[in-house]
Design a protein around this motif. Structure first.
Motif, PDB file in Angstrom:
ATOM      1  N   THR A  11      50.855  -9.536 -12.243  1.00  0.00           N
ATOM      2  CA  THR A  11      51.006 -10.943 -11.894  1.00  0.00           C
ATOM      3  C   THR A  11      49.973 -11.841 -12.572  1.00  0.00           C
ATOM      4  OG1 THR A  11      51.788 -10.213  -9.729  1.00  0.00           O
ATOM      5  CG2 THR A  11      51.254 -12.534  -9.955  1.00  0.00           C
ATOM      6  N   TYR A  12      48.736 -11.375 -12.693  1.00  0.00           N
ATOM      7  CA  TYR A  12      47.660 -12.267 -13.128  1.00  0.00           C
ATOM      8  C   TYR A  12      46.933 -11.833 -14.403  1.00  0.00           C
ATOM      9  CZ  TYR A  12      48.328 -13.846  -8.343  1.00  0.00           C
ATOM     10  OH  TYR A  12      48.885 -14.301  -7.171  1.00  0.00           O
ATOM     11  N   LEU A  13      47.126 -10.595 -14.862  1.00  0.00           N
ATOM     12  CA  LEU A  13      46.363 -10.121 -16.022  1.00  0.00           C
ATOM     13  C   LEU A  13      47.239  -9.792 -17.221  1.00  0.00           C
ATOM     14  CD1 LEU A  13      43.752  -7.734 -14.302  1.00  0.00           C
ATOM     15  CD2 LEU A  13      43.526 -10.169 -14.847  1.00  0.00           C
ATOM     16  N   ASN A  14      48.453 -10.330 -17.249  1.00  0.00           N
ATOM     17  CA  ASN A  14      49.387  -9.950 -18.303  1.00  0.00           C
ATOM     18  C   ASN A  14      49.365 -10.886 -19.501  1.00  0.00           C
ATOM     19  OD1 ASN A  14      50.982  -7.813 -18.928  1.00  0.00           O
ATOM     20  ND2 ASN A  14      52.421  -8.135 -17.264  1.00  0.00           N
ATOM     21  N   SER A  15      48.198 -11.408 -19.822  1.00  0.00           N
ATOM     22  CA  SER A  15      48.039 -12.245 -21.010  1.00  0.00           C
ATOM     23  C   SER A  15      46.885 -11.695 -21.837  1.00  0.00           C
ATOM     24  CB  SER A  15      47.778 -13.701 -20.607  1.00  0.00           C
ATOM     25  OG  SER A  15      48.894 -14.256 -19.945  1.00  0.00           O
ATOM     26  N   GLY A  16      46.733 -12.264 -23.016  1.00  0.00           N
ATOM     27  CA  GLY A  16      45.711 -11.771 -23.926  1.00  0.00           C
ATOM     28  C   GLY A  16      46.322 -10.835 -24.951  1.00  0.00           C
ATOM     29  N   ASN A  17      45.558 -10.508 -25.973  1.00  0.00           N
ATOM     30  CA  ASN A  17      46.037  -9.607 -27.022  1.00  0.00           C
ATOM     31  C   ASN A  17      44.906  -8.671 -27.452  1.00  0.00           C
ATOM     32  OD1 ASN A  17      47.608  -8.429 -29.010  1.00  0.00           O
ATOM     33  ND2 ASN A  17      47.184 -10.030 -30.517  1.00  0.00           N
ATOM     34  N   PRO A  18      44.908  -7.430 -26.941  1.00  0.00           N
ATOM     35  CA  PRO A  18      45.876  -6.864 -26.003  1.00  0.00           C
ATOM     36  C   PRO A  18      45.771  -7.528 -24.634  1.00  0.00           C
ATOM     37  CG  PRO A  18      44.022  -5.399 -26.225  1.00  0.00           C
ATOM     38  CD  PRO A  18      43.821  -6.488 -27.240  1.00  0.00           C
ATOM     39  N   THR A  19      46.768  -7.333 -23.800  1.00  0.00           N
ATOM     40  CA  THR A  19      46.726  -7.943 -22.472  1.00  0.00           C
ATOM     41  C   THR A  19      45.564  -7.376 -21.669  1.00  0.00           C
ATOM     42  OG1 THR A  19      48.145  -6.294 -21.390  1.00  0.00           O
ATOM     43  CG2 THR A  19      49.239  -8.160 -22.478  1.00  0.00           C
ATOM     44  N   SER A  20      45.076  -8.152 -20.746  1.00  0.00           N
ATOM     45  CA  SER A  20      44.004  -7.662 -19.874  1.00  0.00           C
ATOM     46  C   SER A  20      44.506  -6.518 -18.994  1.00  0.00           C
ATOM     47  CB  SER A  20      43.459  -8.804 -19.021  1.00  0.00           C
ATOM     48  OG  SER A  20      42.805  -9.762 -19.843  1.00  0.00           O
ATOM     49  N   LYS A  21      45.796  -6.502 -18.709  1.00  0.00           N
ATOM     50  CA  LYS A  21      46.379  -5.375 -17.972  1.00  0.00           C
ATOM     51  C   LYS A  21      46.206  -4.083 -18.761  1.00  0.00           C
ATOM     52  CE  LYS A  21      50.798  -3.727 -16.052  1.00  0.00           C
ATOM     53  NZ  LYS A  21      50.994  -2.532 -16.889  1.00  0.00           N
ATOM     54  N   ALA A  22      46.542  -4.118 -20.046  1.00  0.00           N
ATOM     55  CA  ALA A  22      46.379  -2.938 -20.891  1.00  0.00           C
ATOM     56  C   ALA A  22      44.910  -2.546 -21.005  1.00  0.00           C
ATOM     57  CB  ALA A  22      46.977  -3.198 -22.270  1.00  0.00           C
ATOM     58  N   THR A  23      44.046  -3.564 -21.064  1.00  0.00           N
ATOM     59  CA  THR A  23      42.607  -3.301 -21.134  1.00  0.00           C
ATOM     60  C   THR A  23      42.127  -2.597 -19.875  1.00  0.00           C
ATOM     61  OG1 THR A  23      42.243  -5.223 -22.560  1.00  0.00           O
ATOM     62  CG2 THR A  23      40.329  -4.366 -21.361  1.00  0.00           C
ATOM     63  N   LEU A  24      42.583  -3.063 -18.712  1.00  0.00           N
ATOM     64  CA  LEU A  24      42.226  -2.418 -17.448  1.00  0.00           C
ATOM     65  C   LEU A  24      42.655  -0.968 -17.451  1.00  0.00           C
ATOM     66  CD1 LEU A  24      41.375  -2.330 -14.444  1.00  0.00           C
ATOM     67  CD2 LEU A  24      43.650  -3.248 -13.881  1.00  0.00           C
ATOM     68  N   GLU A  25      43.864  -0.699 -17.914  1.00  0.00           N
ATOM     69  CA  GLU A  25      44.380   0.672 -17.920  1.00  0.00           C
ATOM     70  C   GLU A  25      43.536   1.582 -18.807  1.00  0.00           C
ATOM     71  OE1 GLU A  25      48.958  -0.868 -17.155  1.00  0.00           O
ATOM     72  OE2 GLU A  25      48.313  -0.285 -19.164  1.00  0.00           O
ATOM     73  N   GLY A  26      43.179   1.090 -19.981  1.00  0.00           N
ATOM     74  CA  GLY A  26      42.350   1.892 -20.871  1.00  0.00           C
ATOM     75  C   GLY A  26      40.967   2.149 -20.301  1.00  0.00           C
ATOM     76  N   LEU A  27      40.397   1.143 -19.656  1.00  0.00           N
ATOM     77  CA  LEU A  27      39.071   1.288 -19.058  1.00  0.00           C
ATOM     78  C   LEU A  27      39.090   2.285 -17.898  1.00  0.00           C
ATOM     79  CD1 LEU A  27      38.016  -2.466 -19.085  1.00  0.00           C
ATOM     80  CD2 LEU A  27      36.903  -0.624 -20.378  1.00  0.00           C
ATOM     81  N   LEU A  28      40.155   2.265 -17.100  1.00  0.00           N
ATOM     82  CA  LEU A  28      40.261   3.212 -15.992  1.00  0.00           C
ATOM     83  C   LEU A  28      40.441   4.638 -16.516  1.00  0.00           C
ATOM     84  CD1 LEU A  28      42.487   1.203 -13.480  1.00  0.00           C
ATOM     85  CD2 LEU A  28      40.063   1.780 -13.236  1.00  0.00           C
ATOM     86  N   GLN A  29      41.170   4.786 -17.603  1.00  0.00           N
ATOM     87  CA  GLN A  29      41.278   6.109 -18.217  1.00  0.00           C
ATOM     88  C   GLN A  29      39.903   6.603 -18.653  1.00  0.00           C
ATOM     89  OE1 GLN A  29      44.260   5.038 -21.181  1.00  0.00           O
ATOM     90  NE2 GLN A  29      45.749   6.419 -20.220  1.00  0.00           N
TER      91      GLN A  29
END
Length: 436
Positions: free
Chosen positions: A387-405
């Motif tokens: 809902t709130y982190l799906n912007s940016g390039n890469p998206t902040s959502k994708a960034t969160l996922e990579g950081l959690l990995q």
């Protein structure tokens, strides 16, 4: 359905994996629809075209039922469903909009996808549409423009909750937990009895943001999203950090070598009763039961950290329907959208797709789906990353996922996760307060 990061195409369309609907035709109702239509003079008939990325036969069959129900109120309206293959939908719609040949009603990708179309001037605002009051504020933002006007009616909800094995719970005398501490005690009891508490794998990034979306509201608070949007709270704040620390605290209750497991492995572990629980989307239920039709499964919301708090399920709107600004049939299209806000329509969606409707009060004959649908309407918290982190390039959502990995590989601490995620958010996010 697997929720993946939403990216913008040439005109800002958001790419997402479409959910497959479940349901068959209803010859009796379709026949009734035909009878209703014949009562209206042909000259008064209005054909309203509808386009969607849901191109399966089950969706075509669903529209026959929608037509029959719609004609009970509007016998003059005939729906012309024009589905496009999901992988071709964005390109096809882009061309149609630019050439002014798009359908009257457009199935909108959620959140940033709908916003991009609205901002480009392709959609008709529908503020004041009868029935919009049946949806929550969090649901409506899935189809709003940057101008905060409403451009779509929410279609269905996806939700993430905790699925559990009833037989395993009964064997160890476990009850559905009322608090987070109860959940952790149950996990410890299972672990002591050599039962893996949670099916989980961090190989696929989307699984991580999905799980975070489910448990995070219990740690950063129900008002965090509103504070974030106003600039009153940041990603590297202590409360958001707690949500990442909570993710990390679950690691001892995951399967061995979970870092290399994907969603197929997670699904199999739970379906074959090697684990007692899984934090998962309702859209996995059919696949789980396909692996083990005899599985005794139930669900509960993520319990509150504070005993006086409220349990939550993570929800997000899986698409909305909007009106093409260049439609020649706007009045009829508005009537169709009004119908899409009713319980009759919501019941059709719930019973045929097995997906919770954003409209409260609709039910299904499937007790598990009915329970999840009720939780989705009474205990909902937004899926923050979508809902709130799906912007940016890469998206902040994708960034969160990579950081959690990285965190689960012990290459980053929770504090480093929020610090790096904040840097990503800073590249594109401007709090609402900043514009005042």
């Amino acid at each position: 359905m697997r929720k993946k990061p939403i990216t913008l195409a040439a005109v800002g369309l958001s790419l997402a994996v479409a959910m497959t609907g479940c349901g068959g035709g209803d010859a009796g109702k379709t026949k009734d629809a035909g009878n209703a239509s014949t009562q209206t003079p042909a000259a008064n008939k209005v054909k309203v075209t509808v386009t969607s990325w849901r191109a399966e036969q089950s969706e075509v069959d669903l529209y026959k039922k929608i037509q029959a129900e719609l004609n009970k109120t509007y016998p003059e309206i005939e729906l012309d469903f024009k589905p496009v293959k999901a992988t071709e939908y964005n390109t096809s719609l882009n061309v149609a909009l630019k050439t002014e040949t798009a359908a009257d009603i457009i199935h909108l990708r959620p959140y940033s996808g709908a916003t991009a179309l609205a901002d480009a001037g392709y959609l008709e605002p529908i503020d004041g549409l009868k029935g919009l009051e049946n949806f929550s504020k969090d649901q409506l933002i899935a189809a709003q423009g940057s101008d905060k006007k409403q451009y779509g009616v929410p279609y269905m909800l996806s939700s993430t909750q905790i699925l559990y094995n009833k037989k395993i719970f009964a064997k160890y005398n476990l009850q559905e937990p009322k608090t987070w501490d109860d959940l952790m005690k149950a996990a410890e009891t299972l672990k002591q009895n050599k039962v893996t508490p949670f099916a989980f794998g961090s190989k696929e990034g989307w699984v991580l943001s999905l799980m975070h979306g489910a448990i995070a509201p219990q740690f950063y608070g129900q008002d965090f999203a509103a504070k974030f949007l106003k600039g009153e709270a940041k990603i590297d704040s202590p409360e958001f950090l707690k949500s990442i620390e909570a993710m990390n605290s679950l690691a001892p209750y995951f399967p061995a070598n979970f870092e290399g497991l994907g969603m197929e492995d997670v699904r199999t572990l739970f379906a074959t009763e090697q684990t007692a629980m899984v934090i998962d989307g309702h859209f996995e239920i059919a696949s789980i039961l396909a692996l083990n039709p005899k599985l005794e499964m139930d669900a509960f919301a993520v319990p509150p950290v504070d005993p006086s708090g409220k349990a939550t399920v993570s929800t997000w709107v899986d698409g909305s329907f909007g009106i093409n600004k260049n439609s020649k049939n706007k009045d009829a299209a508005k009537k169709v959208l009004e119908f899409m806000t009713t319980k009759a329509y919501g019941s059709l969606i719930l019973n045929n797709t097995k997906s919770p409707s954003p409209i409260q009060g609709v039910t299904t004959e499937d007790p598990l789906i009915n329970k999840i649908a009720k939780l989705s309407s009474t205990n909902a918290a937004p899926y923050f990353a979508v809902t709130y982190l799906n912007s940016g390039n890469p998206t902040s959502k994708a960034t969160l996922e990579g950081l959690l990995q990285g965190m689960y590989l012990k290459k980053a601490t929770p504090k480093q996760v929020v610090e790096e995620l904040q840097k990503s958010v800073d590249t594109w996010f401007k709090p609402a307060a900043a514009g005042k």
